[in-house]
Design a protein around this motif. Structure first.
Motif, PDB file in Angstrom:
ATOM      1  N   GLU A 196      -3.107  -3.001  -3.874  1.00 38.99           N
ATOM      2  CA  GLU A 196      -3.848  -2.703  -2.774  1.00 38.99           C
ATOM      3  C   GLU A 196      -3.287  -1.670  -2.021  1.00 38.99           C
ATOM      4  OE1 GLU A 196      -6.369  -4.246  -1.631  1.00 38.99           O
ATOM      5  OE2 GLU A 196      -6.772  -5.158  -3.491  1.00 38.99           O
ATOM      6  N   ILE A 197      -1.911  -1.347  -2.084  1.00 40.85           N
ATOM      7  CA  ILE A 197      -1.400  -0.207  -1.295  1.00 40.85           C
ATOM      8  C   ILE A 197      -1.786   0.998  -1.936  1.00 40.85           C
ATOM      9  CG2 ILE A 197       0.798   1.074  -0.852  1.00 40.85           C
ATOM     10  CD1 ILE A 197       2.046  -1.683  -0.509  1.00 40.85           C
ATOM     11  N   LEU A 198      -2.020   1.040  -3.150  1.00 43.37           N
ATOM     12  CA  LEU A 198      -2.401   2.174  -3.850  1.00 43.37           C
ATOM     13  C   LEU A 198      -3.858   2.648  -3.423  1.00 43.37           C
ATOM     14  CD1 LEU A 198      -1.237   2.518  -7.707  1.00 43.37           C
ATOM     15  CD2 LEU A 198      -0.631   4.329  -5.778  1.00 43.37           C
ATOM     16  N   LYS A 199      -4.686   1.379  -3.489  1.00 46.22           N
ATOM     17  CA  LYS A 199      -6.114   1.665  -3.008  1.00 46.22           C
ATOM     18  C   LYS A 199      -6.094   2.043  -1.457  1.00 46.22           C
ATOM     19  CE  LYS A 199      -7.680  -1.978  -6.095  1.00 46.22           C
ATOM     20  NZ  LYS A 199      -8.420  -3.404  -6.052  1.00 46.22           N
ATOM     21  N   TRP A 200      -5.265   1.760  -0.713  1.00 43.95           N
ATOM     22  CA  TRP A 200      -5.221   2.363   0.641  1.00 43.95           C
ATOM     23  C   TRP A 200      -4.846   3.708   0.797  1.00 43.95           C
ATOM     24  CZ3 TRP A 200      -1.772   4.453   3.871  1.00 43.95           C
ATOM     25  CH2 TRP A 200      -2.107   4.402   5.374  1.00 43.95           C
ATOM     26  N   LEU A 201      -3.872   4.280   0.045  1.00 44.11           N
ATOM     27  CA  LEU A 201      -3.940   5.410  -0.073  1.00 44.11           C
ATOM     28  C   LEU A 201      -4.614   6.511  -0.455  1.00 44.11           C
ATOM     29  CD1 LEU A 201       0.128   4.965  -1.623  1.00 44.11           C
ATOM     30  CD2 LEU A 201      -0.401   5.981   0.748  1.00 44.11           C
ATOM     31  N   MET A 202      -5.292   5.911  -1.524  1.00 45.76           N
ATOM     32  CA  MET A 202      -6.538   6.616  -2.018  1.00 45.76           C
ATOM     33  C   MET A 202      -7.547   6.720  -1.058  1.00 45.76           C
ATOM     34  SD  MET A 202      -6.648   5.869  -6.102  1.00 45.76           S
ATOM     35  CE  MET A 202      -8.219   6.495  -6.275  1.00 45.76           C
ATOM     36  N   LYS A 203      -7.988   5.668  -0.420  1.00 45.97           N
ATOM     37  CA  LYS A 203      -9.022   5.504   0.656  1.00 45.97           C
ATOM     38  C   LYS A 203      -8.691   6.431   1.932  1.00 45.97           C
ATOM     39  CE  LYS A 203     -11.700   2.459   3.367  1.00 45.97           C
ATOM     40  NZ  LYS A 203     -11.794   1.231   3.903  1.00 45.97           N
ATOM     41  N   ASN A 204      -7.186   6.365   2.319  1.00 45.94           N
ATOM     42  CA  ASN A 204      -7.179   6.787   3.597  1.00 45.94           C
ATOM     43  C   ASN A 204      -6.531   8.465   3.468  1.00 45.94           C
ATOM     44  OD1 ASN A 204      -7.539   4.685   5.779  1.00 45.94           O
ATOM     45  ND2 ASN A 204      -6.682   3.802   4.291  1.00 45.94           N
ATOM     46  N   LYS A 205      -5.849   8.511   2.158  1.00 47.84           N
ATOM     47  CA  LYS A 205      -5.187   9.913   1.901  1.00 47.84           C
ATOM     48  C   LYS A 205      -4.492  10.222   3.136  1.00 47.84           C
ATOM     49  CE  LYS A 205      -9.043  11.609  -0.835  1.00 47.84           C
ATOM     50  NZ  LYS A 205      -9.749  10.461  -1.074  1.00 47.84           N
ATOM     51  N   ARG A 206      -3.389   9.275   3.443  1.00 41.29           N
ATOM     52  CA  ARG A 206      -2.455   9.707   4.335  1.00 41.29           C
ATOM     53  C   ARG A 206      -1.196   9.251   3.701  1.00 41.29           C
ATOM     54  NH1 ARG A 206      -4.591  11.277   9.172  1.00 41.29           N
ATOM     55  NH2 ARG A 206      -2.374  11.007  10.104  1.00 41.29           N
ATOM     56  N   LEU A 255      -2.423  11.519  -6.230  1.00 41.42           N
ATOM     57  CA  LEU A 255      -3.567  10.594  -5.955  1.00 41.42           C
ATOM     58  C   LEU A 255      -4.538  10.433  -7.211  1.00 41.42           C
ATOM     59  CD1 LEU A 255      -4.766  11.705  -2.498  1.00 41.42           C
ATOM     60  CD2 LEU A 255      -3.541   9.632  -3.267  1.00 41.42           C
ATOM     61  N   LYS A 256      -4.524  11.421  -7.918  1.00 40.86           N
ATOM     62  CA  LYS A 256      -5.245  11.433  -9.241  1.00 40.86           C
ATOM     63  C   LYS A 256      -4.697  10.386 -10.170  1.00 40.86           C
ATOM     64  CE  LYS A 256      -7.329  13.937 -12.850  1.00 40.86           C
ATOM     65  NZ  LYS A 256      -7.557  15.522 -13.387  1.00 40.86           N
ATOM     66  N   LYS A 257      -3.373  10.488 -10.232  1.00 35.88           N
ATOM     67  CA  LYS A 257      -2.685   9.516 -10.940  1.00 35.88           C
ATOM     68  C   LYS A 257      -2.790   8.231 -10.409  1.00 35.88           C
ATOM     69  CE  LYS A 257       1.387  10.264 -12.894  1.00 35.88           C
ATOM     70  NZ  LYS A 257       2.893  10.400 -12.947  1.00 35.88           N
ATOM     71  N   ALA A 258      -2.764   8.051  -9.204  1.00 33.70           N
ATOM     72  CA  ALA A 258      -2.993   6.658  -8.639  1.00 33.70           C
ATOM     73  C   ALA A 258      -4.220   6.060  -9.110  1.00 33.70           C
ATOM     74  CB  ALA A 258      -3.135   6.736  -7.245  1.00 33.70           C
ATOM     75  N   ASP A 259      -5.327   6.836  -9.200  1.00 30.57           N
ATOM     76  CA  ASP A 259      -6.797   6.266  -9.628  1.00 30.57           C
ATOM     77  C   ASP A 259      -6.486   5.982 -11.258  1.00 30.57           C
ATOM     78  OD1 ASP A 259      -9.789   5.859  -9.366  1.00 30.57           O
ATOM     79  OD2 ASP A 259      -9.651   7.655 -10.605  1.00 30.57           O
TER      80      ASP A 259
END
Length: 380
Positions: A338-348, A315-319
């Motif tokens: 947008e998928i990466l942003k969704w993953l960071m926001k929802n953490k699922r 997740l840190k690398k995604a940011d």
């Protein structure tokens, strides 16, 4: 990719330059392409990461003398591979170098403590000469993705110029696995192939094949075995260029898959900037698992564990990717960002195998969902 016949010439010019500088009491300097994210460029018209102008400059001094000496030493070993036609893995080359040093005490100062040290020298040589390690017969993984099809025929030109013809429909339950340099392969279709499906999990690809996926659909099915090797990437690139069929990637919905697996397959990596043109498949689309699939198919997903170092790191690398990666900055890849942003926001996250929960009594349900998504255009 440059011809291997050029490499001895390039090597001689390089060594002559070093020798001339030393004879004239000048400090030799070696320049290499900087293969890192901060020197990566992305143009969606090309579709893969390319190197920027930054170079790594190594000038002869007390701290660099070992690196430069090792480069010349290892270059001789690699040139011998070209001359003899020998093929080696990086691990084998490490031991070959250790053997040379073992049998010649004068080379002792160049000894390698571990394989990471020799690997870095091989990479340095390739980045300096802007060649692929495959061009000096060095392979990290000589096994392409396990591939199934009822309509694909592969013709391989052998080193002795003979041709081997492989009809994938005649292999029974055995997959076809191309070698690391698929440029020697010519692909033809016995019947029109509608699409290629690249599955992140090799095991799930094998399951789909065993359950009859390629018999019911005019397709090519490939197991990517996680982070795609050069062999897998080159094979997918070959399918894209020679067959001109749609390619889809089916994998987990998580940050690691998006960055380390799918991005590497589609656009290459920062570490291999000089190889991405031949080892990436820019036309491949992300089929899923998509965030909306979770609700649509009532898939089992689960939260990212805060105490799982690997997931937190991803997740840190995604940011970092959203802020610094030119691939995710490009407007053509907005949907992937947008998928990466969704993953960071929802953490699922949701695994590809979750499709098997939709109807546990129907072994073909994952196949039905995959084909439905392709037909309806539910991909990014």
């Amino acid at each position: 990719m440059s011809s291997t016949t050029d490499i001895p010439k390039l090597s001689k010019e390089l060594c002559n330059m070093l020798l001339t500088d030393l004879e004239k009491a000048r400090r030799p300097v070696l320049m290499a392409t900087k293969c890192s994210l901060d020197n990566s460029r992305y143009n969606h018209k090309l579709g893969y990461l390319t190197p920027g102008p930054k170079k790594v400059r190594t000038e002869l001094n007390v701290s660099s003398v070992k690196k430069m000496s090792r480069a010349v030493f290892f270059l001789e070993i690699l040139l011998r591979n070209i001359e003899t036609g020998a093929v080696n893995t990086k691990r084998e080359l490490y031991y070959i170098a250790k053997g040379e040093i073992k049998h010649n005490p004068a080379l002792k100062p160049l000894d390698f403590a571990d394989q990471d040290e020799s690997d870095s020298i091989i990479d340095f040589i390739c980045e300096m000469m802007e060649i692929y390690r495959e061009e000096v017969n060095c392979y990290a993984n000589d096994r392409g993705g396990q591939t199934y099809s009822q309509h694909l025929v592969v013709t391989e030109t052998m080193p002795d110029a003979e041709k081997a013809v492989i009809d994938l429909s005649k292999l029974g339950t055995s997959p076809f696995q191309p070698k690391n340099r698929p440029q020697n392969l010519k692909l033809t279709m016995k019947k029109k192939i509608d699409f290629g499906l690249i599955v992140e999990s090799e095991g799930t690809a094998n399951t789909l094949a065993a359950n009859g996926f390629t018999k019911r659909h005019n397709s090519i099915l490939i197991g990517a075995q996680g982070v795609p090797s050069n062999a897998v990437r080159g094979w997918c690139k070959l399918i894209q260029d020679q067959l001109k069929i749609p390619l889809f990637f089916f994998g987990d919905l998580d940050a690691y898959t998006m960055q380390n697996i799918f991005r590497t397959l589609k656009a290459g990596s920062a570490a291999s900037l000089i190889r991405n043109s031949d080892y990436s498949a820019p036309d491949v689309r992300f089929l899923g698992v998509l965030p909306e699939d979770i609700k649509k198919y009532d898939l089992n997903d689960y939260p990212v564990k805060e105490n799982d170092a690997q997931e937190v790191r991803a997740l840190k690398k995604a940011d970092d990717a959203l802020n610094n990666d030119p691939f995710f900055h490009d407007k053509k890849n907005k949907g992937l960002a947008e998928i990466l942003k969704w993953l960071m926001k929802n953490k699922r996250r949701c695994e590809q195998q979750a499709y098997f929960t939709v109807d546990p009594r129907d072994p073909t349900m994952p196949e039905k969902i995959i084909v439905e998504k392709i037909k309806k255009g539910n991909f990014v």
